[in-house]
Design a protein around this motif. Structure first.
Motif, PDB file in Angstrom:
ATOM      1  N   SER A   2       0.814  -1.200   0.000  1.00 18.14           N
ATOM      2  CA  SER A   2       0.000   0.000   0.000  1.00 18.14           C
ATOM      3  C   SER A   2       0.857   1.263   0.000  1.00 18.14           C
ATOM      4  CB  SER A   2      -0.915  -0.006   1.234  1.00 18.14           C
ATOM      5  OG  SER A   2      -1.698   1.159   1.257  1.00 18.14           O
ATOM      6  N   ARG A   3       0.472   2.219  -0.818  1.00 22.11           N
ATOM      7  CA  ARG A   3       1.194   3.487  -0.884  1.00 22.11           C
ATOM      8  C   ARG A   3       0.923   4.359   0.340  1.00 22.11           C
ATOM      9  NH1 ARG A   3      -0.029   5.168  -7.146  1.00 22.11           N
ATOM     10  NH2 ARG A   3       1.328   3.619  -8.092  1.00 22.11           N
ATOM     11  N   ILE A   4      -0.149   4.068   1.049  1.00 28.67           N
ATOM     12  CA  ILE A   4      -0.469   4.761   2.298  1.00 28.67           C
ATOM     13  C   ILE A   4      -0.402   3.716   3.401  1.00 28.67           C
ATOM     14  CG2 ILE A   4      -2.268   5.965   3.601  1.00 28.67           C
ATOM     15  CD1 ILE A   4      -3.254   7.161   0.989  1.00 28.67           C
ATOM     16  N   PRO A   5       0.285   4.003   4.478  1.00 29.91           N
ATOM     17  CA  PRO A   5       0.388   3.000   5.552  1.00 29.91           C
ATOM     18  C   PRO A   5      -0.985   2.665   6.132  1.00 29.91           C
ATOM     19  CG  PRO A   5       1.762   4.936   6.017  1.00 29.91           C
ATOM     20  CD  PRO A   5       0.991   5.228   4.780  1.00 29.91           C
ATOM     21  N   LEU A   6      -1.126   1.428   6.552  1.00 34.43           N
ATOM     22  CA  LEU A   6      -2.369   0.986   7.173  1.00 34.43           C
ATOM     23  C   LEU A   6      -2.309   1.293   8.663  1.00 34.43           C
ATOM     24  CD1 LEU A   6      -2.725  -2.475   5.402  1.00 34.43           C
ATOM     25  CD2 LEU A   6      -3.515  -0.222   4.647  1.00 34.43           C
ATOM     26  N   THR A   7      -3.404   1.787   9.197  1.00 34.50           N
ATOM     27  CA  THR A   7      -3.439   2.108  10.617  1.00 34.50           C
ATOM     28  C   THR A   7      -3.589   0.833  11.435  1.00 34.50           C
ATOM     29  OG1 THR A   7      -5.838   2.355  10.699  1.00 34.50           O
ATOM     30  CG2 THR A   7      -4.551   4.326  10.157  1.00 34.50           C
ATOM     31  N   SER A   8      -3.234   0.928  12.663  1.00 33.34           N
ATOM     32  CA  SER A   8      -3.411  -0.172  13.603  1.00 33.34           C
ATOM     33  C   SER A   8      -4.762  -0.009  14.282  1.00 33.34           C
ATOM     34  CB  SER A   8      -2.290  -0.137  14.640  1.00 33.34           C
ATOM     35  OG  SER A   8      -2.605  -0.972  15.725  1.00 33.34           O
ATOM     36  N   ILE A   9      -5.468  -1.104  14.476  1.00 37.55           N
ATOM     37  CA  ILE A   9      -6.769  -1.030  15.131  1.00 37.55           C
ATOM     38  C   ILE A   9      -6.633  -0.436  16.533  1.00 37.55           C
ATOM     39  CG2 ILE A   9      -6.718  -3.396  16.027  1.00 37.55           C
ATOM     40  CD1 ILE A   9      -9.766  -3.493  15.400  1.00 37.55           C
ATOM     41  N   GLU A  10      -5.514  -0.689  17.191  1.00 37.97           N
ATOM     42  CA  GLU A  10      -5.291  -0.174  18.540  1.00 37.97           C
ATOM     43  C   GLU A  10      -5.184   1.349  18.559  1.00 37.97           C
ATOM     44  OE1 GLU A  10      -3.157  -2.616  17.206  1.00 37.97           O
ATOM     45  OE2 GLU A  10      -4.322  -4.247  18.086  1.00 37.97           O
ATOM     46  N   GLN A  11      -4.830   1.954  17.436  1.00 38.22           N
ATOM     47  CA  GLN A  11      -4.672   3.406  17.355  1.00 38.22           C
ATOM     48  C   GLN A  11      -5.997   4.117  17.086  1.00 38.22           C
ATOM     49  OE1 GLN A  11      -1.911   3.439  14.094  1.00 38.22           O
ATOM     50  NE2 GLN A  11      -0.134   3.642  15.435  1.00 38.22           N
ATOM     51  N   GLN A  12      -7.059   3.371  16.885  1.00 38.03           N
ATOM     52  CA  GLN A  12      -8.332   3.957  16.493  1.00 38.03           C
ATOM     53  C   GLN A  12      -9.189   4.323  17.701  1.00 38.03           C
ATOM     54  OE1 GLN A  12      -8.873   4.782  13.335  1.00 38.03           O
ATOM     55  NE2 GLN A  12      -6.802   3.986  13.081  1.00 38.03           N
ATOM     56  N   PRO A  13     -10.050   5.325  17.537  1.00 34.38           N
ATOM     57  CA  PRO A  13     -10.996   5.632  18.607  1.00 34.38           C
ATOM     58  C   PRO A  13     -11.958   4.454  18.814  1.00 34.38           C
ATOM     59  CG  PRO A  13     -11.345   7.062  16.701  1.00 34.38           C
ATOM     60  CD  PRO A  13     -10.163   6.202  16.401  1.00 34.38           C
ATOM     61  N   GLU A  14     -12.574   4.408  19.961  1.00 32.97           N
ATOM     62  CA  GLU A  14     -13.425   3.276  20.341  1.00 32.97           C
ATOM     63  C   GLU A  14     -14.502   2.934  19.305  1.00 32.97           C
ATOM     64  OE1 GLU A  14     -14.618  -0.031  22.272  1.00 32.97           O
ATOM     65  OE2 GLU A  14     -12.793   1.121  22.575  1.00 32.97           O
ATOM     66  N   PRO A  15     -15.238   3.910  18.734  1.00 30.49           N
ATOM     67  CA  PRO A  15     -16.264   3.524  17.736  1.00 30.49           C
ATOM     68  C   PRO A  15     -15.674   2.803  16.521  1.00 30.49           C
ATOM     69  CG  PRO A  15     -16.578   5.805  18.417  1.00 30.49           C
ATOM     70  CD  PRO A  15     -15.278   5.336  19.014  1.00 30.49           C
ATOM     71  N   VAL A  16     -14.499   3.215  16.103  1.00 34.09           N
ATOM     72  CA  VAL A  16     -13.847   2.573  14.956  1.00 34.09           C
ATOM     73  C   VAL A  16     -13.395   1.164  15.343  1.00 34.09           C
ATOM     74  CG1 VAL A  16     -11.879   2.691  13.379  1.00 34.09           C
ATOM     75  CG2 VAL A  16     -13.157   4.771  13.932  1.00 34.09           C
ATOM     76  N   ARG A  17     -12.815   1.019  16.528  1.00 32.03           N
ATOM     77  CA  ARG A  17     -12.385  -0.312  16.984  1.00 32.03           C
ATOM     78  C   ARG A  17     -13.573  -1.262  17.080  1.00 32.03           C
ATOM     79  NH1 ARG A  17      -9.278   2.505  20.876  1.00 32.03           N
ATOM     80  NH2 ARG A  17     -10.590   1.697  22.541  1.00 32.03           N
ATOM     81  N   GLN A  18     -14.695  -0.775  17.604  1.00 33.98           N
ATOM     82  CA  GLN A  18     -15.889  -1.617  17.718  1.00 33.98           C
ATOM     83  C   GLN A  18     -16.389  -2.045  16.342  1.00 33.98           C
ATOM     84  OE1 GLN A  18     -18.749   0.571  20.023  1.00 33.98           O
ATOM     85  NE2 GLN A  18     -17.678   0.222  21.956  1.00 33.98           N
ATOM     86  N   TRP A  19     -16.421  -1.113  15.404  1.00 30.36           N
ATOM     87  CA  TRP A  19     -16.907  -1.431  14.064  1.00 30.36           C
ATOM     88  C   TRP A  19     -15.994  -2.454  13.402  1.00 30.36           C
ATOM     89  CZ3 TRP A  19     -15.703  -1.313   8.883  1.00 30.36           C
ATOM     90  CH2 TRP A  19     -16.783  -1.403   8.002  1.00 30.36           C
ATOM     91  N   MET A  20     -14.684  -2.247  13.513  1.00 34.34           N
ATOM     92  CA  MET A  20     -13.732  -3.166  12.893  1.00 34.34           C
ATOM     93  C   MET A  20     -13.778  -4.536  13.566  1.00 34.34           C
ATOM     94  SD  MET A  20     -10.608  -0.524  12.098  1.00 34.34           S
ATOM     95  CE  MET A  20      -9.539  -1.585  11.146  1.00 34.34           C
ATOM     96  N   ALA A  21     -14.032  -4.577  14.854  1.00 33.22           N
ATOM     97  CA  ALA A  21     -14.167  -5.865  15.543  1.00 33.22           C
ATOM     98  C   ALA A  21     -15.372  -6.629  15.013  1.00 33.22           C
ATOM     99  CB  ALA A  21     -14.289  -5.648  17.049  1.00 33.22           C
ATOM    100  N   ARG A  22     -16.418  -5.917  14.662  1.00 37.24           N
ATOM    101  CA  ARG A  22     -17.633  -6.531  14.125  1.00 37.24           C
ATOM    102  C   ARG A  22     -17.486  -6.936  12.660  1.00 37.24           C
ATOM    103  NH1 ARG A  22     -20.636  -2.310  14.939  1.00 37.24           N
ATOM    104  NH2 ARG A  22     -21.401  -2.039  12.850  1.00 37.24           N
ATOM    105  N   ARG A  23     -16.853  -6.090  11.871  1.00 35.31           N
ATOM    106  CA  ARG A  23     -16.782  -6.298  10.423  1.00 35.31           C
ATOM    107  C   ARG A  23     -15.479  -6.918   9.950  1.00 35.31           C
ATOM    108  NH1 ARG A  23     -21.902  -6.212   8.408  1.00 35.31           N
ATOM    109  NH2 ARG A  23     -22.874  -4.191   8.640  1.00 35.31           N
ATOM    110  N   GLY A  24     -14.460  -6.893  10.757  1.00 32.43           N
ATOM    111  CA  GLY A  24     -13.192  -7.492  10.371  1.00 32.43           C
ATOM    112  C   GLY A  24     -12.069  -6.471  10.358  1.00 32.43           C
ATOM    113  N   ASN A  25     -10.908  -6.907  10.734  1.00 28.89           N
ATOM    114  CA  ASN A  25      -9.715  -6.053  10.760  1.00 28.89           C
ATOM    115  C   ASN A  25      -9.035  -6.148   9.395  1.00 28.89           C
ATOM    116  OD1 ASN A  25      -7.657  -4.407  11.663  1.00 28.89           O
ATOM    117  ND2 ASN A  25      -6.594  -6.042  12.756  1.00 28.89           N
TER     118      ASN A  25
END
Length: 177
Positions: A2-25
């Motif tokens: 990827s030309r843009i680095p991928l973020t870490s799920i741990e670096q995300q705010p809680e709503p984003v972490r919850q959504w990614m936990a539900r939909r996949g990392n």
């Protein structure tokens, strides 16, 4: 890579972490999370498209695969072929969508065929002829046709983003609709 680095799920705010936990990392989500000001709104739109009763998972996958093929989106194809199988598409139908374009022999329903025709024409010409629009409107009605166009636009736009950044496909993870 990827030309843009991928973020870490741990670096995300809680709503984003919850959504990614539900939909996949997934790589796609880790990429899009680089734009936190719009990511949550984008996820809400995707959730609405997948939770809407207007189209079943199978129909959405027909459309997503066709958009992915027409946009040459390696990431979307890799991610959604397995989902399409799980949604009940046969190997012949998947092949027709992404390789042969022999829709008549693949046994699609009239509604699926209409969606394929609309998706193909819109993605290749960026417009719908009057007769294509009228036929789709007669089969789908205004509400479903509008939603179909929104699904197409969501995955068409996503394909552009993924191609621009050259996002690598996930090795094992899959989107969880």
């Amino acid at each position: 890579m990827s030309r843009i680095p991928l973020t870490s799920i741990e670096q995300q705010p809680e709503p984003v972490r919850q959504w990614m936990a539900r939909r996949g990392n997934l790589n796609v989500f880790r990429l899009l999370a680089n734009a936190p000001n719009v990511f949550v709104g984008w996820t809400q739109m995707v959730d609405e498209l997948f939770d809407s009763p207007t189209f079943c998972l199978r129909m959405r996958e027909v459309v997503i695969l066709r958009v992915a093929r027409l946009q040459n989106s390696r990431y979307e194809l890799t991610q959604h072929i397995a989902i399409a199988r799980d949604a009940g598409l046969t190997e012949q139908q998947i092949s027709a969508i992404v390789e042969t374009e022999d829709f008549d022999a693949a046994g699609f329903s009239d509604t699926e065929r209409t969606a394929l025709d609309v998706t193909t024409e819109l993605c290749t010409t960026h417009r719908l002829r009057d007769d294509t629009f009228a036929a789709a409107q007669a089969v789908l009605g205004d509400e479903a046709l509008t939603e179909l166009l929104m699904i197409i636009s969501c995955y068409y736009g996503l394909a552009l983003v993924l191609s621009a950044v050259d996002l690598d496909a996930d090795a094992t993870a899959r989107f969880q609709p």
